[in-house]
Design an enzyme around this catalytic site. Structure first.
Site, PDB file in Angstrom:
ATOM      1  N   HIS A   1      42.042  35.711   2.872  1.00  0.00           N
ATOM      2  CA  HIS A   1      42.996  35.746   1.764  1.00  0.00           C
ATOM      3  C   HIS A   1      42.748  36.954   0.875  1.00  0.00           C
ATOM      4  O   HIS A   1      43.693  37.658   0.481  1.00  0.00           O
ATOM      5  CB  HIS A   1      42.883  34.466   0.925  1.00  0.00           C
ATOM      6  CG  HIS A   1      43.573  33.282   1.512  1.00  0.00           C
ATOM      7  ND1 HIS A   1      43.163  32.689   2.683  1.00  0.00           N
ATOM      8  CD2 HIS A   1      44.642  32.556   1.067  1.00  0.00           C
ATOM      9  CE1 HIS A   1      43.953  31.652   2.949  1.00  0.00           C
ATOM     10  NE2 HIS A   1      44.853  31.549   1.987  1.00  0.00           N
TER      11      HIS A   1
ATOM     12  N   HIS B   1      35.593  29.501  -0.191  1.00  0.00           N
ATOM     13  CA  HIS B   1      34.875  30.726   0.127  1.00  0.00           C
ATOM     14  C   HIS B   1      33.732  30.910  -0.858  1.00  0.00           C
ATOM     15  O   HIS B   1      33.841  30.538  -2.035  1.00  0.00           O
ATOM     16  CB  HIS B   1      35.778  31.957   0.037  1.00  0.00           C
ATOM     17  CG  HIS B   1      36.563  32.229   1.280  1.00  0.00           C
ATOM     18  ND1 HIS B   1      35.972  32.572   2.474  1.00  0.00           N
ATOM     19  CD2 HIS B   1      37.895  32.224   1.511  1.00  0.00           C
ATOM     20  CE1 HIS B   1      36.904  32.764   3.383  1.00  0.00           C
ATOM     21  NE2 HIS B   1      38.086  32.548   2.828  1.00  0.00           N
TER      22      HIS B   1
END
Length: 221
Positions: A142, A191
């Site tokens: 992302h 993440h």
């Protein structure tokens, strides 16, 4: 010859050139440090300190929905729709070089992300906030692709004839959006912070090299 090209790269604006090259060097350095210390050596204490800070001071029920919405602006589903759409629009307007740039930057970026994820095979953080991701963690796709995509849009806007004030507003907005997407990945705990910072560094480096290469061998402006 090379020095002269570098000067022409930003229309003889040495300040912009030096700043861009400085960021490139910093990006490579930070990416190397993260890869060595946090991914290979598994020294992720800083990551968990940041997670603890988020949990204590930032994570709120009222903010979680917004973070989830923001993260969708660089999701696989979003990119699969918007990125080809951008290329088609550029082709319809006969902006073939911009379409080629978009394709090469996007496909190359995806290959970099996939290759690095498979090579390092870093597991995802434990205890995600809303949902669990199944792919590997480093680097953040992302963050990387968001920077490439929105950075490409910012670059194209900069090449237009819009007044500079609007160019700066658009660029600040797009860069802020890509940074917020990365922030949302840490917020949602899908993440590690180092995945996101590494993704930003990778995305910036790849986009810079693409702009450099195209301006030298296949100018689009």
């Amino acid at each position: 010859m090379k020095i002269q090209f570098l000067k022409d790269f930003y229309s003889n604006s040495s300040a912009k050139l030096l700043i861009s090259l400085l960021f490139l060097v910093i990006a490579f350095f930070v990416l190397a440090v993260i890869t060595d210390e946090m991914v290979l050596e598994k020294e992720n204490n800083i990551d968990f300190v940041i997670f603890k800070f988020f949990n204590t001071h930032i994570v709120r029920n009222s903010l979680t929905g917004f973070m989830y919405a923001i993260t969708q602006f660089s999701s696989a589903t979003f990119i699969k729709i918007v990125y080809p759409f951008l290329i088609v629009v550029l082709l319809l307007f006969k902006l073939y070089r911009k379409a080629l740039f978009t394709f090469v930057a996007g496909v190359g970026g995806l290959l970099l992300i996939y290759g690095m994820k498979m090579f390092f095979a870093r597991p995802r953080p434990p205890y995600p906030l809303l949902y669990k991701e199944e792919t590997f963690s480093f680097p953040s796709g992302h963050a990387t692709f968001g920077f490439i995509f929105y950075g490409t849009l910012a670059y194209f806007i900069w090449l237009t004839d819009l007044p500079k004030v609007w160019k700066y507003i658009a660029m600040v907005f797009l860069i802020a959006l890509s940074l917020t997407i990365g922030f949302s990945r840490v917020y949602l705990r899908v993440h590690y912070p180092s995945d996101v910072v590494g993704g930003f560094c990778l995305g910036y480096s790849w986009l810079f090299l693409m702009i450099f290469a195209f301006r030298k061998w296949y100018p689009i402006d």
